[in-house]
Write a protein that holds these residues in place. Structure first.
Motif, PDB file in Angstrom:
ATOM      1  N   ALA A  97      -3.310  -4.625   0.631  1.00  0.00           N
ATOM      2  CA  ALA A  97      -3.421  -3.264   0.088  1.00  0.00           C
ATOM      3  C   ALA A  97      -2.496  -2.318   0.854  1.00  0.00           C
ATOM      4  O   ALA A  97      -1.839  -1.459   0.258  1.00  0.00           O
ATOM      5  CB  ALA A  97      -4.863  -2.783   0.160  1.00  0.00           C
ATOM      6  N   LYS A  98      -2.443  -2.491   2.164  1.00  0.00           N
ATOM      7  CA  LYS A  98      -1.576  -1.632   2.979  1.00  0.00           C
ATOM      8  C   LYS A  98      -0.107  -1.877   2.632  1.00  0.00           C
ATOM      9  O   LYS A  98       0.689  -0.944   2.558  1.00  0.00           O
ATOM     10  CB  LYS A  98      -1.804  -1.913   4.468  1.00  0.00           C
ATOM     11  N   LYS A 130       0.423  -0.430  -1.108  1.00  0.00           N
ATOM     12  CA  LYS A 130       0.288   1.008  -1.316  1.00  0.00           C
ATOM     13  C   LYS A 130       0.800   1.829  -0.142  1.00  0.00           C
ATOM     14  O   LYS A 130       0.884   3.051  -0.240  1.00  0.00           O
ATOM     15  CB  LYS A 130      -1.184   1.361  -1.548  1.00  0.00           C
ATOM     16  N   GLY A 131       1.098   1.173   0.955  1.00  0.00           N
ATOM     17  CA  GLY A 131       1.437   1.900   2.171  1.00  0.00           C
ATOM     18  C   GLY A 131       0.155   2.334   2.841  1.00  0.00           C
ATOM     19  O   GLY A 131      -0.866   2.518   2.178  1.00  0.00           O
TER      20      GLY A 131
END
Lengths: 335, 613
Positions: free
Chosen positions: A313-314, A317-318
């Protein structure tokens, strides 16, 4: 071995400064001694090990281990340990529980921790009695058991812990006995090395309220009643004078003087159907009691999947910033 | 188009229909648009516990009330000026609350024999004139209208009929002069890829708007000017979302990972949903097997050094009681959030109540004190959640945060805070010995009495914690009678020291007078509105709202004695009231209405006037 581990730890390093308060002659002493002896052999830093327990005699265990420890509340150890592990997946997390704590009041957490394949090492000391509350029947006590709570004999059917664990999708299920020190050590090591939830049932003698509950498997000449499971090996027991054959799903004891070893059932730890069959031999008077690793497979763990989901997820999406989230959506300005 | 515009200060509208009619969504769209227009607003969603009660039944009626104003308002309003009734059951349930002379808009296509019977009407109120003496009744054949508007679309009839709520929305947008573009944009996002659905709803909304514009029945349109709110950037926010954001802000500010252990329960589940989507913030959410695993996993995560949260509603707190005691005993930081609902037992899952204050304060075995904080408004849930986290970590204690169904689902415009301006939140894990070459896990901070937070993985600080009584400082198991007494006293004193973190109590109004309204939690808005009205009337009435109920603020006793009367409105039978009476020996009185709905400001005004005589 990690670099920081310059000095080899010994059993002594895992003994806490607390006086052990189990009854003299309790089987828990043997299990504690073996755990203290085995921990240093795993090459794990002491600060990375956590013992979590519930309530009951066995649940005093963490106080006696010089590691991090959490003596929680009745039945909840697997849930507490789940939080410990998710919060820091690098820890080696052990759950110490008993037949009452783990299967009765805590049955739900036990089942779900195994289902999720949470990487916990669950040691269940099964003495088939409630010891701390002074002798009531437990969920593993046999039908007809006379205790203070069952003066006319128990009418409850006992649970079969390995069957329950398999039913709950456990990826590692084993059984050992407090008096079998070498075997106990081996099962602890297997449990430690299993990446995923591991369940080790330990037949443990309560010499005060249920003495000799496992006498038929532990006396020196009584080994005829026990089969030690070894992966890839034929199922021989009673000093290899007897063997087990499968007829359909039913096991049958055969005399090895009359049968060839080729006819004998070979243990396969990765075979779930076989594991269910073996687990069902528990307490069957016509069959030997299965001891050892009943089932062991590799499967993704909940804790690692969660780490992976968060990383992904990081990456996608950053890394989130709270201020961006606060400012998101339909906003308007008031001057 | 030749219609009169009448400028009004505020309006209260209510959409009511069947659970399947999309009333919550319609209300939500009107709310968002009203927020963008710049009015102050407050909402009250009111829906049944059943996912889908039988169509047309009284039990299945779902409603959404919204008050909007050019002034600063605090409540969703008491009686609606306009009721939209999508079927007879909705009319039956809500008509009696419409203000006399108010407007009732009905979808007459739903007023058919079957539905009328279901709602218990013997004759059709849309036709029999029974309402005409009291209300302005506007019957509209909404089904027919949307069918006509979507005639040439390739969409089945059932889906076309589902757009009738957007027709009603269009009518209301016209009446109150609201723009349609924000909702058009929203439809495009919400139904991306389903062009026919977007088109049908857009057409239905325009059809409603145009219908209201061209027919003669709407003689007047209303203008509600922008509210003069404090400067800032605003958004509309509901309580559960604000709570989630507050937790996330606490995690970012403290540098701790956020862990949520939770089991689904109405009306708290939205916090679990929201946090679960924030994986890219590193949030770890664990949907546990039950309420007890929700809290105990959080306790384990706290022991391992996460910012640990568990969320639930009243029945869940009952199940978590023993574990919360464990967190008190092991002195670990933990935030327990109770989004209160009607009780006891299953009670009224979708309705609001303030009846878990006693449970928060006393619902555990033994002497088990913990700080209890309550949010006042939907937007305040953010700050209350942040504060709960900050205090939990600073004081090494579980903290109970009380919100309620009304705050959780209600919404208001919210002046977006700056994360950098939030109170600092530093965390220091123990990293070495604290007692002469030894580590004592219960050696306390002199100011707060907090114990050190030593997490697994820290070399040399291996220690054991547990639910058995511990010896002062060393944390070893202890059955010593004197030690137990001391520890009981210390745990109480530790909670009381939180008083040092509580801001001076603000009194709205004079420091002394004839009556003080004392409130906590979600009754804030109604009390503040009531006090504003009473003060305008020249009454010597002031308002104090409590944020912390445990510990109570240091200065409260001194404030109370300067008022002749004290009135405590609560949606329970007097739980704060009894605390105040016993703590301060004052003759406070209660206003207690437990109907699953917020107490209205008018009811409070009336009660105050009666007390004043």
């Amino acid at each position: 071995m990690s670099e920081s581990q310059t000095t080899q730890l010994t059993k002594k390093d895992f003994v806490s400064d607390q006086a052990v308060r189990w009854c003299p002659g309790c089987g828990d002493y043997a299990i504690l001694a073996q755990a203290q002896k085995q921990m240093p052999t795993f090459g794990r830093k002491r600060e990375d090990i956590v013992f979590v327990s519930g309530i009951g005699c066995s649940s005093r265990f963490p106080y006696y281990m010089n590691t991090y420890g959490f003596h929680s509340i009745h039945g909840r150890a697997p849930a507490v340990a789940t939080g410990v592990k998710i919060a820091n997946p690098d820890l080696s997390v052990w759950v110490v529980t008993g037949d009452g704590d783990g299967l009765s009041i805590g049955g739900n957490h036990f089942m779900h921790a195994l289902r999720r394949n949470m990487d916990l090492n669950i040691l269940m000391f099964n003495n088939r009695i409630y010891g701390l509350t002074k002798g009531q029947y437990s969920p593993t006590s046999e039908v007809g058991k006379v205790t203070k709570a069952t003066p006319y004999g128990s009418i409850d059917n006992p649970l079969n812990p390995p069957s329950l664990a398999l039913g709950a999708q456990a990826t590692f299920v084993a059984r050992t006995i407090d008096r079998w020190q070498k075997h106990l050590a081996e099962m602890m090591e297997r449990s430690y090395n299993h990446d995923g939830g591991s369940f080790v049932e330990i037949y443990q003698n309560c010499n005060i309220f249920n003495d000799n509950a496992f006498e038929e498997y532990t006396g020196s000449e009584k080994l005829d009643n026990v089969i030690e499971l070894k992966n890839g090996q034929p199922m021989l027991f009673a000093k290899e004078t007897k063997g087990l054959k499968l007829e359909g799903a039913k096991a049958k004891v055969v005399d090895m003087e009359k049968h060839s070893v080729d006819e004998i059932l070979v243990h396969d730890e990765t075979d779930l159907e076989l594991a269910h069959i073996i687990a069902n031999w528990t307490s069957n008077p016509d069959l030997p009691e299965p001891i050892g690793v009943i089932y062991s497979i590799d499967k993704p763990t909940y804790n690692q999947d969660m780490v992976d989901q968060i990383s992904l997820a990081k990456e996608k999406k950053g890394v989130g910033k709270v201020q961006d989230l606060l400012n998101a959506g339909d906003t308007w300005k008031v001057d | 188009m030749g219609k009169n515009f009448k400028t009004i200060d505020e309006a209260v509208i209510r959409f009511a229909g069947d659970s399947g009619d999309g009333m919550q969504l319609t209300g939500g769209r009107f709310t968002e648009t009203t927020a963008i227009v710049g009015n102050d607003l407050s909402t009250l969603p009111d829906f049944p516990a059943e996912i889908r009660a039988p169509a047309g039944s009284l039990a299945g009626v779902s409603a959404f009330q919204l008050k909007f104003s050019s002034r600063d308002i605090h409540t969703p309003g008491d009686k609606p000026d306009v009721l939209v009734a999508m079927n007879p059951a909705a009319l039956k349930v809500h008509q009696k609350e419409v203000i006399p002379g108010g407007t009732i808009i009905m979808n007459t296509d739903a007023f058919v024999k079957k539905n009328l019977n279901f709602a218990g009407y013997e004759s059709n109120p849309a036709e029999d004139g029974s309402l005409d003496d009291y209300f302005t009744v506007i019957p509209i054949e909404m089904n027919k209208m949307v069918k006509a508007a979507c005639e040439d679309l390739d969409l089945n009839g059932k889906l076309v009929l589902r757009t009738k709520n957007f027709f009603a929305l269009g009518v209301l947008f016209y009446m109150y002069d609201r723009p349609l573009d924000a909702t058009e944009e929203w439809l495009k996002k919400k139904f991306a890829g389903k062009d026919a659905i977007i088109e049908a709803n857009t057409r239905a909304m325009h059809a409603g708007y145009n219908y209201a514009d061209t027919t003669e029945i709407f003689t007047t349109r209303f203008k509600v000017e922008k509210a003069s709110l404090p400067p800032g950037t605003y958004r509309n926010i509901n309580g559960n979302y604000a709570t989630s954001l507050g937790l996330l802000a606490a995690a970012e500010k403290s540098g701790l990972d956020l862990f949520l252990g939770s089991y689904p329960i109405t009306p708290a589940s939205d916090i679990l949903h929201t946090l679960s989507a924030w994986k890219h913030f590193g949030v770890k959410t664990f949907q546990a097997e039950d309420e007890i695993a929700g809290v105990t996993s959080a306790i384990g995560a706290a022991y391992s050094g996460n910012l640990a949260i568990t969320t639930t509603s009243g029945p869940g707190i009952a199940l978590k009681g023993e574990a919360i005691g464990l967190a008190i005993m092991t002195e670990l930081p933990l935030v327990v959030i109770n989004v209160q609902r009607g009780g006891p037992s299953t009670g009224l899952p979708t309705k609001t109540e303030q009846s878990d204050l006693n449970q928060a304060l006393y619902g555990r075995n033994g002497e088990a004190p913990m700080p209890v904080i309550a949010a006042a408004t939907p937007g305040d849930c953010f700050f209350a959640a942040y504060e709960a986290c900050r205090i939990a970590v600073k004081h090494m204690t579980p903290v109970m945060l009380l919100t309620d169904g009304y705050l959780a689902n209600g919404s208001e415009p919210w002046n977006i805070p700056k994360v950098e301006e939030l109170e600092s939140f530093d965390v220091k894990f123990a990293d070495g010995f604290n007692a002469d070459g030894d580590f004592f896990p219960y050696l306390r901070d002199k100011e707060t009495l907090a114990r050190p937070w030593a997490i697994p993985g820290t070399p040399g600080l291996e220690h054991r914690v547990g639910g058995i009584e511990t010896a002062e400082n060393t944390g070893h198991v202890s059955y010593d009678p004197e030690n137990h007494h001391n520890m009981v006293v210390i745990r109480q004193e530790k909670v009381e020291r939180v008083q040092n973190d509580i801001a001076k109590t603000k009194i709205y109004g004079d420091d002394s007078g004839d009556l003080l309204l004392l409130s906590w939690g979600g009754t804030y808005g109604a009390c503040r509105s009531a006090v504003e009205t009473l003060q305008e009337d020249g009454k010597k009435v002031s308002h104090v709202h409590l944020r912390w109920i445990s510990p109570l603020p240091k200065d409260l006793g001194e404030i109370l004695i300067h008022f002749k009367d004290i009135l405590v409105p609560e949606i329970n039978l007097g739980q704060l009231l009894r605390l105040i009476r016993s703590e301060y020996l004052v003759d406070a009185k209660g206003l207690n209405l437990v109907r699953g709905r917020p107490i209205g400001a008018a009811t409070i005004v009336e009660a105050v006037n009666k007390t004043l005589g």
